[in-house]
Design a protein around this motif. Structure first.
Motif, PDB file in Angstrom:
ATOM      1  N   ASP A 157       0.859  -1.189   0.000  1.00 13.85           N
ATOM      2  CA  ASP A 157       0.000   0.000   0.000  1.00 13.85           C
ATOM      3  C   ASP A 157       0.889   1.230   0.000  1.00 13.85           C
ATOM      4  N   THR A 158       1.091   1.803  -1.181  1.00  5.19           N
ATOM      5  CA  THR A 158       1.951   2.982  -1.293  1.00  5.19           C
ATOM      6  C   THR A 158       1.208   4.272  -0.955  1.00  5.19           C
ATOM      7  N   GLN A 159      -0.121   4.268  -1.063  1.00  9.09           N
ATOM      8  CA  GLN A 159      -0.880   5.515  -1.041  1.00  9.09           C
ATOM      9  C   GLN A 159      -1.485   5.888   0.304  1.00  9.09           C
ATOM     10  N   CYS A 160      -1.320   5.080   1.314  1.00  2.00           N
ATOM     11  CA  CYS A 160      -1.838   5.452   2.628  1.00  2.00           C
ATOM     12  C   CYS A 160      -1.130   6.716   3.106  1.00  2.00           C
ATOM     13  N   GLY A 161      -1.911   7.724   3.490  1.00  2.00           N
ATOM     14  CA  GLY A 161      -1.328   9.010   3.859  1.00  2.00           C
ATOM     15  C   GLY A 161      -0.861   9.078   5.295  1.00  2.00           C
ATOM     16  N   PHE A 162      -0.270   7.998   5.789  1.00  4.32           N
ATOM     17  CA  PHE A 162       0.153   7.903   7.189  1.00  4.32           C
ATOM     18  C   PHE A 162       1.538   7.282   7.196  1.00  4.32           C
ATOM     19  N   LYS A 163       2.569   8.132   7.124  1.00  9.73           N
ATOM     20  CA  LYS A 163       3.942   7.649   6.971  1.00  9.73           C
ATOM     21  C   LYS A 163       4.858   8.378   7.950  1.00  9.73           C
ATOM     22  N   LEU A 164       5.752   7.605   8.572  1.00 10.49           N
ATOM     23  CA  LEU A 164       6.675   8.136   9.583  1.00 10.49           C
ATOM     24  C   LEU A 164       8.100   8.008   9.058  1.00 10.49           C
ATOM     25  N   PHE A 165       8.855   9.093   9.158  1.00  9.14           N
ATOM     26  CA  PHE A 165      10.236   9.142   8.667  1.00  9.14           C
ATOM     27  C   PHE A 165      11.188   9.486   9.811  1.00  9.14           C
ATOM     28  N   SER A 166      12.323   8.800   9.865  1.00  6.76           N
ATOM     29  CA  SER A 166      13.372   9.276  10.762  1.00  6.76           C
ATOM     30  C   SER A 166      13.918  10.573  10.153  1.00  6.76           C
ATOM     31  N   ARG A 167      14.547  11.378  10.961  1.00  6.61           N
ATOM     32  CA  ARG A 167      15.018  12.676  10.454  1.00  6.61           C
ATOM     33  C   ARG A 167      16.041  12.501   9.333  1.00  6.61           C
ATOM     34  N   SER A 168      16.951  11.543   9.495  1.00  2.30           N
ATOM     35  CA  SER A 168      17.969  11.349   8.462  1.00  2.30           C
ATOM     36  C   SER A 168      17.347  10.855   7.159  1.00  2.30           C
ATOM     37  N   ALA A 169      16.278  10.057   7.241  1.00  2.00           N
ATOM     38  CA  ALA A 169      15.581   9.627   6.022  1.00  2.00           C
ATOM     39  C   ALA A 169      14.917  10.822   5.341  1.00  2.00           C
ATOM     40  N   ALA A 170      14.244  11.650   6.133  1.00  2.00           N
ATOM     41  CA  ALA A 170      13.579  12.834   5.573  1.00  2.00           C
ATOM     42  C   ALA A 170      14.580  13.784   4.930  1.00  2.00           C
ATOM     43  N   GLN A 171      15.747  13.927   5.553  1.00  2.00           N
ATOM     44  CA  GLN A 171      16.767  14.839   5.018  1.00  2.00           C
ATOM     45  C   GLN A 171      17.282  14.388   3.657  1.00  2.00           C
ATOM     46  N   GLN A 172      17.243  13.096   3.394  1.00  2.00           N
ATOM     47  CA  GLN A 172      17.710  12.582   2.109  1.00  2.00           C
ATOM     48  C   GLN A 172      16.612  12.554   1.056  1.00  2.00           C
ATOM     49  N   ILE A 173      15.388  12.272   1.491  1.00  2.00           N
ATOM     50  CA  ILE A 173      14.310  12.021   0.534  1.00  2.00           C
ATOM     51  C   ILE A 173      13.608  13.291   0.067  1.00  2.00           C
ATOM     52  N   PHE A 174      13.184  14.150   1.000  1.00  2.00           N
ATOM     53  CA  PHE A 174      12.304  15.248   0.604  1.00  2.00           C
ATOM     54  C   PHE A 174      12.984  16.326  -0.238  1.00  2.00           C
ATOM     55  N   PRO A 175      14.277  16.640  -0.038  1.00  2.00           N
ATOM     56  CA  PRO A 175      14.906  17.586  -0.976  1.00  2.00           C
ATOM     57  C   PRO A 175      14.993  17.031  -2.391  1.00  2.00           C
ATOM     58  N   SER A 176      14.904  15.699  -2.535  1.00  2.00           N
ATOM     59  CA  SER A 176      14.998  15.058  -3.850  1.00  2.00           C
ATOM     60  C   SER A 176      13.637  14.794  -4.484  1.00  2.00           C
ATOM     61  N   GLN A 177      12.563  15.135  -3.784  1.00  2.00           N
ATOM     62  CA  GLN A 177      11.205  14.912  -4.306  1.00  2.00           C
ATOM     63  C   GLN A 177      10.874  15.944  -5.372  1.00  2.00           C
ATOM     64  N   HIS A 178      10.320  15.475  -6.490  1.00  2.00           N
ATOM     65  CA  HIS A 178       9.950  16.373  -7.585  1.00  2.00           C
ATOM     66  C   HIS A 178       8.452  16.475  -7.808  1.00  2.00           C
ATOM     67  N   LEU A 179       7.701  15.400  -7.511  1.00  2.00           N
ATOM     68  CA  LEU A 179       6.275  15.397  -7.816  1.00  2.00           C
ATOM     69  C   LEU A 179       5.471  16.136  -6.744  1.00  2.00           C
ATOM     70  N   PRO A 180       4.676  17.131  -7.133  1.00  2.00           N
ATOM     71  CA  PRO A 180       3.780  17.779  -6.169  1.00  2.00           C
ATOM     72  C   PRO A 180       2.393  17.143  -6.144  1.00  2.00           C
ATOM     73  N   SER A 181       2.134  16.216  -7.063  1.00  2.00           N
ATOM     74  CA  SER A 181       0.798  15.638  -7.213  1.00  2.00           C
ATOM     75  C   SER A 181       0.550  14.534  -6.196  1.00  2.00           C
ATOM     76  N   TRP A 182      -0.654  13.948  -6.223  1.00  2.00           N
ATOM     77  CA  TRP A 182      -1.059  12.977  -5.213  1.00  2.00           C
ATOM     78  C   TRP A 182      -0.282  11.681  -5.286  1.00  2.00           C
ATOM     79  N   ILE A 183       0.412  11.417  -6.405  1.00  2.00           N
ATOM     80  CA  ILE A 183       1.152  10.170  -6.559  1.00  2.00           C
ATOM     81  C   ILE A 183       2.563  10.279  -5.975  1.00  2.00           C
ATOM     82  N   PHE A 184       2.852  11.371  -5.288  1.00  2.00           N
ATOM     83  CA  PHE A 184       4.195  11.606  -4.751  1.00  2.00           C
ATOM     84  C   PHE A 184       4.656  10.494  -3.819  1.00  2.00           C
ATOM     85  N   ASP A 185       3.710   9.792  -3.155  1.00  2.00           N
ATOM     86  CA  ASP A 185       4.096   8.721  -2.227  1.00  2.00           C
ATOM     87  C   ASP A 185       4.973   7.687  -2.910  1.00  2.00           C
ATOM     88  N   VAL A 186       4.640   7.351  -4.160  1.00  2.00           N
ATOM     89  CA  VAL A 186       5.413   6.356  -4.891  1.00  2.00           C
ATOM     90  C   VAL A 186       6.833   6.864  -5.128  1.00  2.00           C
TER      91      VAL A 186
END
Length: 310
Positions: free
Chosen positions: A218-247
């Motif tokens: 289930d990629t689309q459940c809007g309930f996701k927890l990130f460690s700080r180091s994971a968030a620091q690596q992933i979110f600056p690299s995110q490009h999609l602003p749309s609802w499919i961003f979870d994937v």
């Protein structure tokens, strides 16, 4: 052949979403303590200052958000949990119904809680709103949760426990815990949905397997927890602003070798969805292909960080 490849590459560049621009006003927040004068947000690159950041993307959620917030704060201030320091960042994604004003009223009902209201200048999409909140979160762990209250907030503790097994607090090890509704597929919660929604759901999972994200049920459940180091690596690299961003987030985690725990949670469908399933499905196909091809060609590549204690 060279001309064909050049044409395909040009189309990829044209169809790929432009960089998400953060305006100066969006780098500030309002709160119960400062409802008129915006205060500066703290970047994700800074050291953590609370145990948990809760990021809530909100677009025209004046009706559903107050109910969801009551349940959220009731849990976070309950006796077994109240030693955990937290902040809540509500990201108003360019709403037209007064969501920011309503959010400040909610903050006024809970003056002892750190509730921050950020107003985006224009609607980016759910992915853009989540990304913005995460990039200014101060938590050792950061939770994204939908404003509709479909997920039972108390299930945070199951995600928290799963992350403890992957990344104990203070270890600096990147990890993600995602809420999952996969166990509900054969239950009334899903069976009673429309035939169209169920057909699209199975088609969506088929596409995910082809594109390399089939390891998460289930990629689309809007309930996701990130460690700080994971968030620091992933979110600056995110490009999609749309609802499919979870994937995209989960594909980035896979590329970075960040472990993901999938945790069953309680969930119920809440009336008032703003998603047009036909339009969204077509957009999903386009965006997933754009993400995958950009990753394959190396145009979008995450930059791993050296783990830090958080």
């Amino acid at each position: 052949m060279l001309r064909l490849l050049s044409t395909i590459y040009t189309l990829l560049v044209l169809w790929s979403p432009p960089p998400i621009i953060t305006h100066d006003s969006e780098k500030k927040y309002r709160s119960h303590g400062s409802p008129k004068k915006p205060l500066p947000l703290t970047p994700l690159s800074n050291p953590a200052r609370v145990d948990l950041t809760v990021v809530i993307p909100a677009f025209n959620e004046i009706e559903r958000l107050p109910i969801m917030m009551d349940a959220t704060i009731a849990h976070l201030t309950s006796t077994p949990i109240k030693k955990r320091t937290f902040e809540i960042i509500i990201v108003d994604d360019g709403s037209t119904d007064g969501t920011s004003a309503a959010s400040l009223k909610i903050a006024g009902r809970y003056p002892k809680c750190d509730i921050r209201v950020v107003t985006l200048e224009k609607n980016l999409g759910k992915g853009g709103a989540v990304r913005h909140g995460m990039l200014y979160g101060g938590g050792r762990r950061l939770l994204m949760v939908d404003a509709d209250g479909a997920s039972k907030f108390e299930d945070l503790e199951d995600l928290w426990k799963a992350m403890d097994g992957l990344s104990p607090i203070g270890s600096g090890v990147p990890a993600i815990s995602v809420g999952s509704r996969a166990h509900l597929v054969k239950t009334e919660a899903v069976v009673k949905r429309s035939l169209l929604r169920n057909v699209l759901m199975y088609g969506f999972h088929f596409v995910l397997r082809i594109l390399g994200a089939g390891h998460i049920r289930d990629t689309q459940c809007g309930f996701k927890l990130f460690s700080r180091s994971a968030a620091q690596q992933i979110f600056p690299s995110q490009h999609l602003p749309s609802w499919i961003f979870d994937v995209e987030l989960l594909l980035l985690a896979k590329m970075l070798g960040i472990p993901v725990a999938e945790v069953p949670i309680e969930w119920r469908e809440i009336p008032g969805s703003k998603l047009n399933v036909i339009t969204a499905s077509l957009q999903m196909l386009r965006d997933l292909l754009i993400v995958r091809v950009n990753h394959i060609l190396g145009r979008w590549r995450p930059t791993p960080l050296r783990p830090k204690a958080a």
